[in-house]
Design a protein around this motif. Structure first.
Motif, mmCIF file in Angstrom:
data_model
loop_
_atom_site.group_PDB
_atom_site.id
_atom_site.type_symbol
_atom_site.label_atom_id
_atom_site.label_comp_id
_atom_site.label_asym_id
_atom_site.label_seq_id
_atom_site.Cartn_x
_atom_site.Cartn_y
_atom_site.Cartn_z
ATOM 1 N N THR A 6 0.833 -1.195 0.000
ATOM 2 C CA THR A 6 0.000 0.000 0.000
ATOM 3 C C THR A 6 0.869 1.247 0.000
ATOM 4 O OG1 THR A 6 -1.791 1.187 1.113
ATOM 5 C CG2 THR A 6 -0.247 0.020 2.529
ATOM 6 N N ARG A 7 0.422 2.243 -0.750
ATOM 7 C CA ARG A 7 1.110 3.536 -0.793
ATOM 8 C C ARG A 7 0.151 4.584 -1.329
ATOM 9 N NH1 ARG A 7 1.781 4.754 -5.963
ATOM 10 N NH2 ARG A 7 2.387 3.168 -7.462
ATOM 11 N N PRO A 8 0.447 5.861 -1.047
ATOM 12 C CA PRO A 8 -0.383 6.920 -1.623
ATOM 13 C C PRO A 8 -0.242 6.937 -3.142
ATOM 14 C CG PRO A 8 0.951 7.767 0.190
ATOM 15 C CD PRO A 8 1.456 6.385 -0.127
ATOM 16 N N MET A 9 -1.344 7.263 -3.801
ATOM 17 C CA MET A 9 -1.361 7.372 -5.255
ATOM 18 C C MET A 9 -1.281 8.846 -5.643
ATOM 19 S SD MET A 9 -1.588 4.178 -6.073
ATOM 20 C CE MET A 9 -2.202 3.977 -7.733
ATOM 21 N N ALA A 10 -0.943 9.124 -6.891
ATOM 22 C CA ALA A 10 -0.817 10.500 -7.373
ATOM 23 C C ALA A 10 -2.164 11.219 -7.358
ATOM 24 C CB ALA A 10 -0.222 10.526 -8.781
ATOM 25 N N LEU A 11 -3.235 10.496 -7.623
ATOM 26 C CA LEU A 11 -4.572 11.088 -7.654
ATOM 27 C C LEU A 11 -5.388 10.579 -6.478
ATOM 28 C CD1 LEU A 11 -5.363 10.674 -11.454
ATOM 29 C CD2 LEU A 11 -4.529 12.727 -10.282
ATOM 30 N N ASP A 12 -6.131 11.471 -5.862
ATOM 31 C CA ASP A 12 -6.980 11.101 -4.741
ATOM 32 C C ASP A 12 -8.302 10.573 -5.289
ATOM 33 O OD1 ASP A 12 -8.123 10.726 -2.309
ATOM 34 O OD2 ASP A 12 -8.411 12.845 -1.865
ATOM 35 N N ARG A 13 -8.308 9.287 -5.618
ATOM 36 C CA ARG A 13 -9.510 8.706 -6.202
ATOM 37 C C ARG A 13 -9.666 7.259 -5.763
ATOM 38 N NH1 ARG A 13 -8.711 6.302 -11.850
ATOM 39 N NH2 ARG A 13 -6.536 5.757 -11.842
ATOM 40 N N THR A 14 -10.806 6.709 -6.107
ATOM 41 C CA THR A 14 -11.116 5.310 -5.827
ATOM 42 C C THR A 14 -11.304 4.616 -7.168
ATOM 43 O OG1 THR A 14 -12.136 5.857 -3.716
ATOM 44 C CG2 THR A 14 -12.785 3.770 -4.718
ATOM 45 N N THR A 15 -10.704 3.447 -7.325
ATOM 46 C CA THR A 15 -10.835 2.691 -8.572
ATOM 47 C C THR A 15 -11.419 1.314 -8.283
ATOM 48 O OG1 THR A 15 -8.651 1.654 -8.465
ATOM 49 C CG2 THR A 15 -8.774 3.825 -9.513
ATOM 50 N N SER A 16 -11.895 0.686 -9.321
ATOM 51 C CA SER A 16 -12.373 -0.685 -9.181
ATOM 52 C C SER A 16 -11.176 -1.621 -9.044
ATOM 53 C CB SER A 16 -13.230 -1.069 -10.385
ATOM 54 O OG SER A 16 -12.480 -0.943 -11.567
#
Length: 146
Positions: A89-99
């Motif tokens: 787990t790590r932060p992603m570049a975009l603050d979003r939720t994906t399937s």
């Protein structure tokens, strides 16, 4: 830097640590609180360790690992047959939720997704059909606790 990148990072880290019988984790499960504090500080976000006991996998421990996108937390789980799973787990570049997307890289299968800007990938050397309900359970816990 979508979920495909975190899937590759999880597969790469499985190849290094998942097969290591000497020191697969840096902090063992008995030090979970220390691991959570360390990972949360390094990643700048609260970190949750999913409980996969109901799926037959006990939490072994974890470590911080380097990725091309910054630090990530690696959590390792094992079952009674010696099979290991790795969650990264790590932060992603975009603050979003994906399937959830299936992963098949370097001899491991699994799933990758993002929840509120945090990326996750659960991988192991078993078939995707067996891993899907385990990944669903991890995602459920992570979505309800963040």
């Amino acid at each position: 830097q979508g979920v495909a990148s975190i899937a590759q990072e999880a597969a790469d880290n499985y190849a290094v640590y998942g097969l290591d019988h000497t020191r697969p984790v840096e902090l063992r499960a008995i030090n979970t609180n220390e691991l959570i504090s360390w990972a949360s500080a390094r990643l700048g976000r609260p970190i949750i360790v999913p409980n996969l006991d109901a799926s037959g996998y006990r939490f072994m421990g974890g470590r911080i690992v380097a990725t091309p996108h910054g630090p990530a937390a690696l959590f390792m789980y094992g079952n009674g047959d010696g099979l290991r799973l790795v969650m990264l787990t790590r932060p992603m570049a975009l603050d979003r939720t994906t399937s959830m997307e299936p992963v098949s890289k370097a001899g491991v299968n699994g799933f990758a997704w993002a929840t509120r800007g945090m990326g996750y990938s659960l991988v192991g050397p078993t078939d995707s059909q067996s891993l899907h309900p385990i990944a669903d359970e991890a995602r459920r816990q992570l979505a309800s606790d963040i």
